[in-house]
Scaffold this active site. Structure first.
Site, short mmCIF file in Angstrom:
data_model
loop_
_atom_site.label_atom_id
_atom_site.label_comp_id
_atom_site.label_asym_id
_atom_site.label_seq_id
_atom_site.Cartn_x
_atom_site.Cartn_y
_atom_site.Cartn_z
N ASP A 196 0.83 -1.21 0.00
CA ASP A 196 0.00 0.00 0.00
C ASP A 196 0.87 1.26 0.00
OD1 ASP A 196 -1.87 1.99 0.56
OD2 ASP A 196 -2.27 1.30 2.61
N HIS A 369 -3.55 4.52 6.67
CA HIS A 369 -2.47 3.99 5.84
C HIS A 369 -1.11 4.27 6.43
CE1 HIS A 369 -5.29 3.23 2.50
NE2 HIS A 369 -5.94 4.24 3.06
N ASP A 445 -23.72 5.43 -14.34
CA ASP A 445 -24.62 6.45 -13.86
C ASP A 445 -25.89 5.76 -13.40
OD1 ASP A 445 -26.12 5.94 -16.10
OD2 ASP A 445 -25.85 7.92 -17.00
ZN LIG Z 1 -9.23 0.81 2.66
#
Ligand SMILES: [Zn+2]
Length: 558
Positions: A196, A369, A445
């Site tokens: 990440d 994070h 949409d």
């Molecule tokens: Zn997440």
């Protein structure tokens, strides 16, 4: 060696610039494992678009090779596209943690014509075998409970996928990071680490959930009246913290917004969210309590048009009107490009005399994070041969790649990839194939999936910016001449009554164009005439007004 050695292929997919956050493919000898299937919210210049979902055209014709999907956690950018895509890829088996499973199933229930999902529950330590892949799940902290990292054994070597993660020794309603377990996994020879990158541009260490709690408490301590806390529907940790704080300060909590309400219910039923009896009330009941005893938890921190905070700010909410003494807490935007909408909303709230706290940690990507120190730690624990930064914008991936190099991973072993690129690897080397797979984004949409192409989007942008202009001309088929004067309908372009001169000139030009291009006798090329009107009138308007309305020529033959 009789059989040709085949490489392992890794393909990140997803909307816009965030690499691999929404979806990834792992392919070996044509067998495909999918990691996550999420969506992304649209940007400001995409009028009428609800979501951007991954482009799965590569999987067309390969459905029978899809072994299954593993989901790391229940955030919508990792699970949200399931109802739109699962049927198209043949409804393969799904695997994820208890909470993520609950959220996925609930969302699927909102789409009544979708197939039933075959979704198995896994947890820390679970192992599953799918074709050439053996997947072992491990618990890792984030800002939603029940987040799972993936250790994937393949014939080529071991893959480690961190999921979104942070290291947290003081989480709320969750266990601290189990470093012993991570270190044990790190001793198994990791061929490639996919980690990440969201926090790669932030130095130091991410805030622990307990610290975020303390920051929020400062706001609670000082709020004189109602607190209106806007965050993301799947940001379960923040929802939990707001509930705990409300209880501590004797506030009742009304949750507004369908998706947030259902996520909170699921998390509660499954034991991932706690509230005392009587804390949660209906929004209609907020008038029964003193303002200082009320918290409203809602969606819409990003200025999404349909979300609750926007409706409150625009005085369109059925029960809630802002007033002096109210405190609004909302996040900064996660999506670059939505800042203006958020700013307008903030101003609108302040105009109504409420106070505003712009608290970044209410943002789904902030606080959840790992930052530079944690990212370093992860690389040191896993000691991979190859490194592939994922889950982030390009600049974050580059920074994360730099971190890996600074820790001694050779430059040729670090790959910065983009969505749709095919990363090839074997024991010896890693490289990106020259040809990419289609990865332009697919928009959803309210009406359909993917039928909003870039052309439709451009039309909508044009309509929103410069309006539209319809020219109706009745043309005699025999002579090719315009009969009478063309009719004109204009919306959002010029005010007809004040533009008589412009309109008169336009009519004259249309008649000239038709006369010149239709000619006399023989077949008339109507579409060519329409194109001519569109181009010539378009150019004329631009020289006169510096605007480019959408021009729709309508020709009626008589
Ligand atoms: Zn997440």
């Amino acid at each position: 060696m009789s059989k040709k050695q085949q490489n392992l292929r890794i393909i990140p997919l997803g909307g816009l610039a965030e690499v691999g956050r929404n979806m990834m493919l792992i392919e070996y000898q044509r067998k495909i494992l999918i990691i996550d299937m999420g969506f992304r919210l649209p940007e400001e210049d995409m009028p009428g678009i609800d979501y951007i979902i991954p482009n799965i055209s590569y999987l067309k014709g390969r459905e029978k090779n899809i072994l299954g999907i593993v989901f790391t956690h229940g955030h919508y950018d990792h699970i949200g596209a399931v109802p739109y895509l699962i049927e198209k890829i043949g409804n393969p088996p799904l695997f994820t943690s208890k909470l993520s499973r609950g959220i996925i199933l609930k969302r699927q229930g909102d789409f009544p014509y979708q197939p039933k999902l075959a979704i198995s529950e896994v947890k820390d330590g679970s192992k599953i075998n799918l074709g050439p892949f053996e997947i072992e799940f491990f618990r890792i902290n984030h800002n939603i409970p029940d987040n799972l990292g993936l250790f994937i054994k393949t014939p080529i070597g071991n893959i480690l996928h961190t999921s979104d993660f942070k290291f947290d020794q003081n989480p709320i309603n969750d266990l601290p990071t189990n470093f012993e377990r991570l270190k044990e996994i790190g001793r198994r020879e990791i061929l490639i680490l996919m980690s990440d990158s969201t926090g790669a541009e932030e130095v130091g260490h991410s805030l622990s959930e307990k610290e975020i709690f303390k920051n929020l408490e400062e706001i609670f301590k000082r709020a004189p009246g109602r607190i209106i806390a806007a965050t993301f529907a799947s940001l379960i940790n923040r929802i939990q913290q707001i509930i705990i704080l409300s209880e501590k300060y004797q506030r009742k909590v009304a949750i507004e917004g369908y998706s947030m309400k259902t996520n909170a219910e699921i998390a509660k039923v499954l034991g991932y969210l706690e509230s005392k009896k009587g804390t949660l009330i209906k929004t209609k009941e907020i008038g029964n309590y003193h303002d200082s005893k009320i918290t409203i938890l809602c969606t819409g921190a990003q200025g999404e048009g349909q979300a609750v905070l926007m409706r409150i700010a625009n005085r369109e909410h059925p029960f809630i009107r802002l007033k002096k003494g109210d405190t609004a807490i909302f996040s900064s935007s996660v999506i670059p490009g939505n800042e203006r909408t958020v700013q307008i909303m903030k101003d609108e709230i302040l105009r109504q005399k409420a106070q505003v706290f712009h608290y970044k940690m209410m943002d789904i990507h902030a606080g959840g994070h790992g930052q530079v120190e944690e990212l370093k730690e992860m690389i040191k624990i896993m000691k991979p041969r190859f490194f592939l930064p994922i889950h982030g914008q390009y600049s974050m991936l580059v920074r994360h790649g730099g971190i890996a190099k600074s820790l001694g991973i050779p430059e040729k072993n670090v790959v910065i990839a983009e969505n749709g690129q095919i990363i090839n690897l074997n024991q010896k080397r890693i490289f990106i194939e020259e040809k990419s797979i289609p990865s332009y984004y697919v928009m959803v949409d309210g009406l359909g999936i993917g039928d909003v192409g870039e052309v439709v989007l451009r039309d909508r942008q044009m309509l929103a910016r410069d309006g539209m202009f319809v020219i109706v001309a009745v043309v005699d088929r025999q002579t090719g001449k315009v009969k009478g004067s063309p009719d004109i309908i204009s919306r959002g372009f010029v005010y007809l009554r004040e533009s008589k001169e412009l309109l008169a000139q336009t009519r004259k030009k249309v008649i000239e164009i038709v006369d010149r291009t239709a000619g006399s006798g023989g077949a008339i090329n109507w579409s060519y005439i329409k194109d001519e009107i569109r181009n010539k009138i378009g150019g004329f308007f631009f020289t006169k007004t510096k605007r480019r309305p959408m021009i729709l020529p309508v020709i009626i033959e008589v």
